[in-house]
Design a protein around this motif. Sequence first.
Motif: not given
Length: 252
Positions: A164-165, A206-208, A214-215, A220-221
């Motif tokens: 997905a990323l 896209a952010l939603l 959960g990605y 961000y981690l």
Amino acid sequence: MARYELLNNVSHRDMRIATGFGPEYGDDVGMVPAFPSEFAELQREYPIFLRKDPGTGEWQSVVLLGFEQRENLFLQDGRWNASYLPGAAARGPFLIGFQEQRIDGELMQEAVMHVDLDHPRVNFAAGEPVFLPQGGNTPYLEHVANVLRGIRDGSAYGAAMFAALEEKGLIQPVNLDVQLDERHRVSVNGLHGIDRERLAMLDGQALLELNRAGYLEGAYLMLASLHNVRRLMAEKQRRLRAQDAAVPAGKN
């Protein structure tokens, strides 16, 4: 060469696992696999990157332990100097395999634990016992089982997350080329990370999508973990200074 057997409390009732750390146990590695299920713990102490698995060509997350192939800067005097041990290291000689079992007349793949009998941690003299005298699992084995479940779940989740990323254009190469001092420069090739600028430019839909899956938290981690590169640099510099101090005058 690994020699795996299905773990059982008869054949392996007296088995013990050495739990120290060092090159003799194969801990002298520059990176180990990481899994999204442990990103929250890992990002406090380790830099998390992505790389292409050389065998499958798929994305795999890793934590960097050193700047050279056989360098683990968290190892010192038989200890692993971190409050959290990556699951890939904590699992020791164990892994999850699958075997067919018939349940209610239907063949099912059931997860079972295997042990590598040729692993340097495996012995029958000293270390953590695997089974209790009456045959039950020891607390150590229960801990390993939890680690393996996290690896199994995190591996499947990670494959979908990284796809997905990549689909959103958020994976970019990382040029890790570090000047430690006037005489020492190190570089690590093949690493990738999250493109912070592209992430900030994603539209609401896209952010939603990433957030609901959960990605987004995982992305961000990974970004937050990068400050730990400075920690590795500081430890590498400390060891270089100690190495130079140990060289007699006129020998360097």
